[in-house]
Every structure is written in structure tokens, then in C-alpha cells.
Design an enzyme around this catalytic site. Structure first.
Site, short mmCIF file in Angstrom:
data_model
loop_
_atom_site.label_atom_id
_atom_site.label_comp_id
_atom_site.label_asym_id
_atom_site.label_seq_id
_atom_site.Cartn_x
_atom_site.Cartn_y
_atom_site.Cartn_z
N GLU A 543 0.82 -1.20 0.00
CA GLU A 543 0.00 0.00 0.00
C GLU A 543 0.86 1.26 0.00
O GLU A 543 0.36 2.37 0.04
CB GLU A 543 -0.99 -0.01 1.17
CG GLU A 543 -0.39 -0.34 2.51
CD GLU A 543 -1.45 -0.50 3.62
OE1 GLU A 543 -2.62 -0.16 3.41
OE2 GLU A 543 -1.06 -0.95 4.70
N ASP A 567 -4.88 2.95 0.37
CA ASP A 567 -3.67 3.71 0.70
C ASP A 567 -2.73 3.83 -0.49
O ASP A 567 -2.10 4.87 -0.67
CB ASP A 567 -2.95 3.06 1.89
CG ASP A 567 -3.54 3.50 3.21
OD1 ASP A 567 -3.78 4.72 3.35
OD2 ASP A 567 -3.79 2.66 4.08
N CYS A 614 -7.13 -5.96 -1.39
CA CYS A 614 -8.10 -5.85 -0.30
C CYS A 614 -8.61 -4.43 -0.10
O CYS A 614 -9.34 -4.16 0.83
CB CYS A 614 -7.52 -6.41 1.00
SG CYS A 614 -6.07 -5.54 1.57
C1 PEP Z 1 -6.09 -0.18 2.04
O1 PEP Z 1 -5.32 0.73 2.36
O2 PEP Z 1 -6.48 -0.35 0.86
C2 PEP Z 1 -6.61 -1.10 3.06
C3 PEP Z 1 -7.33 -2.15 2.72
O3 PEP Z 1 -6.33 -0.83 4.36
P1 PEP Z 1 -7.14 0.26 5.23
O4 PEP Z 1 -8.31 0.73 4.39
O5 PEP Z 1 -7.58 -0.44 6.46
O6 PEP Z 1 -6.12 1.31 5.44
MG MG Z 2 -4.39 0.72 4.30
#
Ligand code: PEP
Ligand code: MG
Length: 680
Positions: A543, A567, A614
Site C-alpha cells: 500500500e 492507501d 483488499c
Molecule cells: C487499504 O489501504 O487499501 C486497506 C485495505 O487498508 P485500510 O483501508 O484499512 O487502510
Molecule cells: Mg491501508
């Protein structure tokens, strides 16, 4: 006591970000800190109180600091003000780089202006709040006006009355929190914790108690303080803070009803389901909307990041927000079409338009029903390529819903939610119980437990983390875990102990460099050996752009990758994912992000490792074929999205996805990727 006399040079004065920086700094010290501006003064540890001072640029304020750490506190405050309160040091009395003095957000689109009732067939444009189409008659939402007739009966009596209303409100919020956690998920329910914090805001309480001491009844004092603070916040140029005005109004109305004995504000709705039109809805009003009688809602103000819109999405209620005051002119009973994905409201459409909308709605329903029916089947493309569809969860309830909803495992268990809703960190045993139950819920299916990802926008007050000017670029994710080894070790021990109850994998967030992976991995290995636990696969989130660029190197030491597109997009495009105006432009389908995804997949596959996605992009219907075409092996999506994503995978072929991916990589902008048009 120490006194400072300082000039605020920030071009927007002590508002928005500088005010937040100032208050966060004050909260780090035990000393009592008050800030005076002209006749007004404020508790420097209360954001709403500091904002309410309305200190403009170039004005002088006096700051009184008294307590054991007054020397260090005063020095830090003086330095922070001189350094521009997060906006850079002052030169010639002005903050370089700061925007020109203006009350309007420079990028914010001017709200649409409408005069009189909109004509039949008019399409009113707002901002998408929550997806879905609704067709039905308009019901103007009128908030029951609460009369404040209570007379002052004595300081002690009024204070006691206030206290019992605050206690009752706190209980109501605790049960609302539980209710929403049940209907949606822990993350959405957090909204009602923010409300509990407002109930305890020191400045708000000071204002109310001072008014009571002056002979006002608790109800009058509370009403004036909350409406005043909310009105000031609503005026702010920082759209995120302005959206919090709705939260203050909501808490204000809740306590006022308790003080005056007024009944709950929910209006009586007709039997025929309606589309609610309101200037704005508070989060409590949104949760109270009866899904049998409300098809969707449209608000004149509000924003996509306000709690009301977040709740609408979680509850599956189509919504358009920020549609301008013109929507309030629509007569009750007028037929409208609300399109929550397009952000439009079509007023008095003719029969053919209604028929088309109903057909689109019907089609959406049928597709959803068919997808739900086959949610338990694997997702295999028409030419036989299997894509694993797993879930993003944040709680044990989310895990159970995911299993029922057809998830083939968990691609992202956001464990920070175990840490966010409390006053102290959960113990190793408490964590173990949750990880064990989640592992058991999935049996032989894999569950990827992401280690703590706090910092950035996810604050944990009890950790007492130092203030950072750029928290998204600061100590968050694995960086924070490596500097807080006890916290990290407790969590890892809990995961390793739970590992024998299912198929757990460990994933580290925010890896930017192989050194971090090695350090974190070494701790896992040490704990595993000490516990005599079985080996678990260890992966990383990709990320941070550096991780994507170095994927070939990282792939030799990680068992898998999962791309956090939320991110990765934010850091690639340098656009804050929470920003009220930039967030919409921070599109994960930007070719720059897609090229990083390709590089990650190529690096992983060359080393025989698999890659998941994700972030939110994984459930974006336009992105799904492109991600598959880029070679992504697994998509981890929110639980309600699982059936639709699986259904979509079955409608495409791998060859077609590869062609789309190749095409997208050659585009110049996210817009071109979405339009399917290369134009350079
Ligand atoms: C992301 O950054 O895409 C991620 C899945 O983590 P979070 O949204 O929890 O920062
Ligand atoms: Mg993230």
C-alpha cells in the site's frame, strides 16, 4: 501561571487544521491551558471551543498556562504557533503555502442554486451518498421543534437535571452503538462513540455550567451552547469539520429531548413508502428511518464523508447528499427518482422515465437475488480461470456474516477495531479469544489477520502517541508496532495461540522497506518458537508505492501480497483519502496505480507467490475485470459485495480481462480507464 501573547499568522486564522493542531498539542500537557481572544476565552483542549473563538489571521491571542508542566507546555505552544501550526513557519507575518484568505473552500463546487419549485422532469444534481435506485413520492422531513419552556429552579437542581440527562444520553448512545454494530459493522457504529466524546467536551460543559450559574435553566443553557457551537462549525471552510456540525446538533437534540421530556424526533411516515427530503439528517435520524417505509433520502446539505452518508451505505439505503436548497422546494407527494450512484434526483418524471427507472431497479434486484443464490459457488470465469473471493471483516460478527454470505475465507481482518473502542488495549487473552473464534468460524478456509494498523486517521487515545503534523506519513501500521514492541508482541502471541484453531495467516500493514518485513518477521519467528506453535504464512500489504516498486525483492521474503488500493492510491497520487474534495479524484483506476499493481503481480508471480487486492477497488465493478486481467489472484471485498463480485467474475473471460487490463495500462487518466477510451 505563564502567559503568552502571540499573533496567529495562519492565513485562515485559528480555524480548521491549525485549530486541530493547536488543540492536539494542548491535550498533551497536564497544565490547564486557556486561550483568550478579545472578550472571548476558550479551553485550549476543546476543539469546538477553540473554533468558536473565531480568531482571524493576524490577530493577537493571550494564552494562560498553569500546572506542573507549564514551562514545557508554554514553550511547545509558542514554538508551534511560530511554526505555523502545521502549515509551515511564518515569514513577514504570513504562512507560506497556505491558501489565500477565503471563507469558501477553493475547490468546493458552488452549491446549486434553485429558485422556486423545480419543474417537472428537472434533474437535480447532488453528490452520491449511497448506491441504489428508488422511485416514490417525496416526504419532507420536518424535525419536531422542541420548545424550551423550562424555568430556572436553582443552580444545584439544574446541574443535577443536566447530569441525569447526560447520563441517560450516554446510555442511549451505548445502546445505539450496539444496535448499529449489529445491523452494520463495528466501524460504522463508532459514529456513536464520537457522539459520546461530544457529550464530554470540556468547553461545551463549561459553557453550559456557566450559563446555569448565571440563572439559566439546564435546557436553555444546553440548547444555546450546542446550537451556537454547531452553527459556528457549519460555517467553517474545512468541509470535514463542517460536517461534524451535524453530529453536534444530533447530540444537542438528544440531550434537549431528555431535558424537556419531548418524545423521540422520528416523524410519522405515511403507509406508502416514501423518499425523504431533508435539509440534513443527523446520524440518529438516519438509523431510526424505518426500512419498510423509507426508500431512500436526499439532503440539501451534508457530504459523502459525513456520518449520515456512511450509515446510509452501511444500511443499504440509497441516498443523494448535498443537492442544494432547491430540493426543499419539492412539494410533498411529488413522484421522484433518486439515483444514489449517479447522485441525482429526477423530479416529476413522466411515465416513460419512471418505467425505465423501475426496469433498472428491477434488473438490479434480480441480479442481486441471482447473485445471492449462487454466492456459495466458486467464482470461475467463463473460460475456466478461478479467482478467490474472500472478505474484509472487522469483528466476529463480520466473520459470521461473511461465512453465510459465501466468502471463501478472510483476505483482511482489520484487527484495529478491537483496539479502537476502549480505554485500554485489549489483553493477549481477550485478543486470543476473538482470533480463535474467527478462525473457527472459517474452519479450513484461510483467515488473514492484519496486525495492528493504527496511526494516520485511526487514533487510539490510551496509547498517548505524540502529535504528528502529517500522521498519514508518520508512525502508522507496522512502523508503530515496531516502536511499541509490547503491544506488537501481545498481538502476535494471541494470533499464534489461535493459529491451531483454524488456518490463520499474518499480514503486516504499511510495509515500505524490506528491513521492516525482516524485523517484524523475526519477532513472529521468536514468538512462534517460544510457544512451539505451528508455522503460519506471513504476507505484507502493498500500500506504499515503494513496496510495489520493490515487489520482486520483497517477494523472496513474503509468502503473499495483498494490495491495499485505498492507501496505495492515496500515496501514489498524493491525495488524502479522507479529503472532502480530493477523495473523489483519488481513483484507484488511475493508470499510475494500475502500473504499480502490475509491477507487484509480476514481482510476486516470478517468485511463485500470490497476490490479492483488499482495498475498495476490489469490489468496483469497473475494476474487477482489470484486476483479474492484471493477474490478481484473490479479491477481498466487503461482505455485502461478495455475491455480486462472484457473479461478475462468472460473466467474463480471462482473455477479455487481459485485453481490458492492457488497454487500461495504456490510458493516460483514470477517466479514460473508466470510459474505456484512450485519448492522448
Ligand atoms: C487499504 O489501504 O487499501 C486497506 C485495505 O487498508 P485500510 O483501508 O484499512 O487502510
Ligand atoms: Mg491501508
Amino acid at each position: 501561571m505563564l502567559q503568552l501573547d502571540l499573533v496567529i499568522h495562519n492565513s485562515t486564522g485559528l480555524h480548521a487544521r491549525p485549530a486541530r493542531v493547536f488543540v492536539d498539542l494542548a491535550k498533551q500537557y497536564q497544565s490547564a491551558i486557556r486561550i483568550r481572544y478579545g472578550e472571548k476565552q476558550a479551553n485550549a483542549k476543546s476543539l469546538i471551543s477553540v473554533l468558536t473563538l473565531g480568531v482571524p489571521s493576524g490577530e493577537r491571542v493571550q494564552i494562560d498556562v498553569s500546572g506542573d508542566d507549564e514551562q514545557t507546555a508554554a514553550a511547545a505552544i509558542e514554538a508551534a504557533v511560530r511554526d505555523g501550526l502545521g502549515e509551515g513557519p511564518t515569514t513577514n507575518g504570513h504562512t507560506p503555502g497556505a491558501p489565500a484568505v477565503t471563507d469558501q473552500h477553493p475547490e468546493a463546487p458552488a452549491p446549486p442554486v434553485h429558485h422556486g419549485a423545480p419543474a417537472a422532469g428537472a434533474i437535480m444534481h447532488g453528490t452520491p451518498g449511497a448506491p441504489g435506485i428508488a422511485v416514490g413520492p417525496v416526504f419532507p422531513f420536518e424535525r419536531a421543534h422542541v420548545e424550551v419552556r423550562e424555568r430556572f429552579t436553582g443552580v444545584e437542581q439544574e446541574n443535577a437535571r443536566l447530569q441525569s440527562a447526560l447520563d441517560a444520553a450516554r446510555n442511549q448512545l451505548t445502546s445505539l452503538h450496539a444496535q448499529v454494530a449489529q445491523r452494520a459493522d463495528a466501524s460504522e457504529a463508532e459514529i456513536f462513540q464520537v457522539h459520546q466524546e461530544i457529550l464530554a467536551d470540556p468547553a461545551l460543559m463549561d459553557t453550559v455550567r456557566a450559563a446555569i450559574a448565571d440563572g439559566r435553566s439546564a435546557a436553555e443553557a444546553w440548547h444555546d451552547a450546542t446550537t451556537g457551537h454547531a452553527a459556528e462549525l457549519a460555517e467553517l471552510s474545512d468541509a470535514l469539520l463542517a460536517e461534524r456540525a451535524a453530529d453536534i446538533r444530533d447530540v444537542g437534540a438528544r440531550v434537549l429531548r431528555l431535558l424537556t421530556g419531548a418524545v423521540e424526533a422520528a416523524p410519522t411516515l405515511p403507509d406508502e413508502p416514501v423518499i425523504i427530503i431533508a435539509n440534513d439528517l443527523t446520524p440518529s435520524e438516519t438509523v431510526a428511518l424505518d426500512p419498510q417505509r423509507v426508500l431512500g433520502f436526499c439532503t440539501a446539505v451534508g457530504g459523502p464523508n459525513a456520518h449520515t452518508a456512511i450509515l446510509a451505505r452501511a444500511l443499504g439505503l440509497p441516498a443523494v447528499v448535498s443537492a442544494g436548497p432547491g430540493v426543499l422546494q419539492i412539494a410533498a407527494g411529488t413522484q421522484v427518482i433518486l439515483d444514489g450512484s449517479a447522485g441525482t434526483l429526477t423530479v416529476g418524471p413522466d411515465e416513460s422515465v419512471i418505467a425505465r427507472a423501475r426496469a433498472a431497479q428491477q434488473q438490479q434486484r434480480e441480479l442481486r437475488a441471482a447473485a445471492a443464490q449462487s454466492a456459495g459457488e466458486p467464482a470461475i470465469t467463463a473460460d475456466g480461470h478461478r479467482v478467490e473471493i474472500v472478505a474484509n471483516i472487522g469483528s466476529l460478527k463480520g466473520a459470521k456474516d461473511a461465512v453465510a454470505g459465501g466468502a471463501e475465507g478472510v483476505g483482511l481482518f482489520r484487527t484495529e477495531f478491537l483496539f479502537l473502542e476502549r480505554k485500554t488495549a485489549p489483553t493477549e487473552d481477550e485478543q486470543f479469544a476473538v482470533y480463535r473464534d474467527v478462525a473457527q468460524a472459517f474452519g479450513s478456509m484461510p483467515v488473514i489477520v492484519r496486525t495492528l494498523d493504527i496511526g494516520g486517521d485511526k487514533e487510539v487515545p490510551y496509547l498517548d502517541l505524540p502529535h504528528e503534523d502529517n500522521p498519514f506519513l508518520g508512525e502508522r501500521g507496522v512502523r508503530l508496532c515496531l516502536t511499541h514492541p509490547n503491544l506488537f508482541r501481545d498481538q502476535l502471541r494471541a494470533i499464534m495461540r489461535a493459529a491451531s484453531f483454524g488456518k490463520l495467516r499474518i499480514m503486516f500493514p504499511m510495509i515500505a522497506d524490506i528491513g521492516e518485513l525482516r524485523a517484524a518477521r523475526a519477532i513472529v519467528e521468536e514468538i512462534r518458537a517460544a510457544l512451539g506453535a505451528p508455522a503460519v504464512e506471513i504476507g505484507i500489504m502493498v500500500e506504499v508505492p515503494s513496496a510495489a516498486l520493490m515487489a520482486d525483492v520483497l517477494a523472496h521474503e513474503a509468502d503473499f501480497f495483498s494490495i491495499g488500493t485505498n492507501d496505495l492510491t492515496q500515496y501514489t497520487l498524493a491525495m488524502d483519502r479522507m479529503h472532502p474534495t480530493l477523495a473523489a479524484k483519488a481513483d484507484g483506476l488511475h493508470p499510475a496505480v494500475l502500473r504499480l499493481i502490475k509491477r507487484t503481480v509480476d514481482g510476486a508471480h516470478a517468485a511463485g507467490k500470490w497476490v490479492g487486492v483488499c482495498g475498495e477497488l476490489g469490489s468496483d465493478a469497473q475494476a474487477v475485470p482489470i484486476l483479474i486481467g492484471l493477474g490478481v489472484d484473490e479479491l477481498s471485498v466487503s461482505v455485502p459485495a461478495i455475491p455480486a463480485v462472484k457473479a461478475q467474475v462468472r460473466t467474463v473471460t480471462l482473455a477479455e480481462c487481459q485485453a481490458r487490463a492492457e488497454y487500461a495500462l495504456a490510458c493516460a487518466t483514470a477517466g479514460q480507464v473508466r470510459e474505456g477510451k484512450i485519448d492522448r
